[in-house]
Design a protein around this motif. Structure first.
Motif, PDB file in Angstrom:
ATOM      1  N   THR A   1       0.850  -1.191   0.000  1.00 18.39           N
ATOM      2  CA  THR A   1       0.000   0.000   0.000  1.00 18.39           C
ATOM      3  C   THR A   1       0.883   1.237   0.000  1.00 18.39           C
ATOM      4  O   THR A   1       1.764   1.374   0.861  1.00 18.39           O
TER       5      THR A   1
ATOM      6  N   GLN B   1      -8.450  -3.412   4.411  1.00 17.28           N
ATOM      7  CA  GLN B   1      -7.785  -2.426   5.247  1.00 17.28           C
ATOM      8  C   GLN B   1      -8.801  -1.644   6.070  1.00 17.28           C
ATOM      9  O   GLN B   1      -9.946  -1.458   5.640  1.00 17.28           O
TER      10      GLN B   1
ATOM     11  N   SER C   1      -2.207  -1.451  -3.588  1.00 12.46           N
ATOM     12  CA  SER C   1      -3.290  -0.573  -3.172  1.00 12.46           C
ATOM     13  C   SER C   1      -2.751   0.847  -3.054  1.00 12.46           C
ATOM     14  O   SER C   1      -1.561   1.047  -2.770  1.00 12.46           O
TER      15      SER C   1
ATOM     16  N   SER D   1      -7.797   2.569  -2.326  1.00 13.09           N
ATOM     17  CA  SER D   1      -8.311   1.862  -3.497  1.00 13.09           C
ATOM     18  C   SER D   1      -7.571   0.533  -3.603  1.00 13.09           C
ATOM     19  O   SER D   1      -6.339   0.496  -3.569  1.00 13.09           O
ATOM     20  N   THR D   2      -8.322  -0.558  -3.740  1.00 10.86           N
ATOM     21  CA  THR D   2      -7.731  -1.890  -3.744  1.00 10.86           C
ATOM     22  C   THR D   2      -8.162  -2.681  -4.974  1.00 10.86           C
ATOM     23  O   THR D   2      -9.176  -2.373  -5.611  1.00 10.86           O
TER      24      THR D   2
ATOM     25  N   SER E   1      -8.815   7.670   1.663  1.00 14.10           N
ATOM     26  CA  SER E   1      -9.418   6.450   1.132  1.00 14.10           C
ATOM     27  C   SER E   1      -8.332   5.538   0.574  1.00 14.10           C
ATOM     28  O   SER E   1      -7.261   5.992   0.178  1.00 14.10           O
TER      29      SER E   1
ATOM     30  N   CYS F   1     -11.874  -4.792  -0.058  1.00 12.33           N
ATOM     31  CA  CYS F   1     -11.080  -4.028   0.888  1.00 12.33           C
ATOM     32  C   CYS F   1     -10.733  -4.851   2.125  1.00 12.33           C
ATOM     33  O   CYS F   1     -11.620  -5.408   2.776  1.00 12.33           O
TER      34      CYS F   1
ATOM     35  N   SER G   1     -15.818   1.332   5.114  1.00 13.46           N
ATOM     36  CA  SER G   1     -14.802   0.439   4.593  1.00 13.46           C
ATOM     37  C   SER G   1     -13.822   1.189   3.691  1.00 13.46           C
ATOM     38  O   SER G   1     -14.209   1.789   2.697  1.00 13.46           O
ATOM     39  N   CYS G   2     -12.559   1.181   4.080  1.00 11.68           N
ATOM     40  CA  CYS G   2     -11.488   1.803   3.297  1.00 11.68           C
ATOM     41  C   CYS G   2     -11.656   3.302   3.104  1.00 11.68           C
ATOM     42  O   CYS G   2     -11.120   3.875   2.148  1.00 11.68           O
TER      43      CYS G   2
END
Length: 225
Positions: free
Chosen positions: A31, A155, A128, A148-149, A146, A153, A179-180
């Protein structure tokens, strides 16, 4: 009886080989913040290559199923021209990418070839990207963070103020999470009156799979530059 034992032994070896083949593929999760430089390690690189002429890097973006050859046998791929000025390969065949953007989120596969045939298992890296933005409205400031994956998600995201998590009921400061994604808003406070308030905030990103915690400092450049 001896024959039966031999059959059981053979089955055990076959199953063991299948298990090794499945688990032989390595996967890394990285990440980084947008705008940063990242190095993606190739964990299955072969020895004795001349400028990584046995190495190919493939990319599948988030929401896509089509693989793009970023690096083909050590050279920039034909379909990677849009990213060519940001890509390079190190001496150990790791992939270096400059000025990462959300469009770079995805799965990166390092694959080895010899005489046109793939050698060994793939080495994969899931990238990510963290994005932070700032919005001002008179005496109100909102910071967004935020992640982005490529996949679902995994994380958790939370804002950190001066190194500590604050109570969401703290005067002049409110936070929301999903979430995220995390948002903090503060109004009519000394923080909103100074141009360096961003130095007090960091975005905390925790990977649920491995427990790794990363802190990303907020800076004015994150608002679209």
């Amino acid at each position: 009886m001896v024959e039966l034992r031999w059959i059981k032994m053979s089955l055990f070896l076959i199953l063991g080989l299948q298990f090794t083949a499945v688990t032989g593929q390595t996967s890394l999760y990285i990440t980084v913040r947008d705008g940063d430089e990242v190095t993606l390690s190739c964990e299955n690189v072969m020895n004795g290559q001349d400028k990584c002429d046995s190495t190919t890097w493939l990319f599948v973006g988030s929401g896509s199923t089509t693989a793009v050859e970023l690096i083909k046998l050590g050279q920039i791929g034909e379909n990677a021209e849009a990213k060519s000025d940001r890509l390079s390969v190190t001496a150990n065949c790791s992939l270096v990418m400059k000025k990462v953007t959300v469009e770079d989120v995805g799965r990166y596969t390092c694959r080895q070839f010899k005489s046109g045939q793939q050698q060994g298992q793939d080495s994969q890296v899931y990238l990510s990207v963290v994005t932070m933005t700032e919005h001002k409205n008179t005496d109100e400031v909102t910071l967004n963070c935020s992640v982005s994956t490529y996949e679902q998600c995994e994380q958790t995201v939370k804002w950190v103020y001066e190194g500590n998590y604050w109570d969401v009921n703290t005067q002049h400061m409110k936070e929301s999470q999903s979430s995220c994604f995390a948002t903090v808003m503060f109004t009519t406070s000394p923080l909103a009156e100074t141009s360096k308030y961003y130095e007090l905030f960091k975005c905390n990103v925790t990977d649920k799979k491995n427990g790794k915690v990363q802190l990303f400092a907020f800076s004015p450049q994150s608002s679209g530059e």
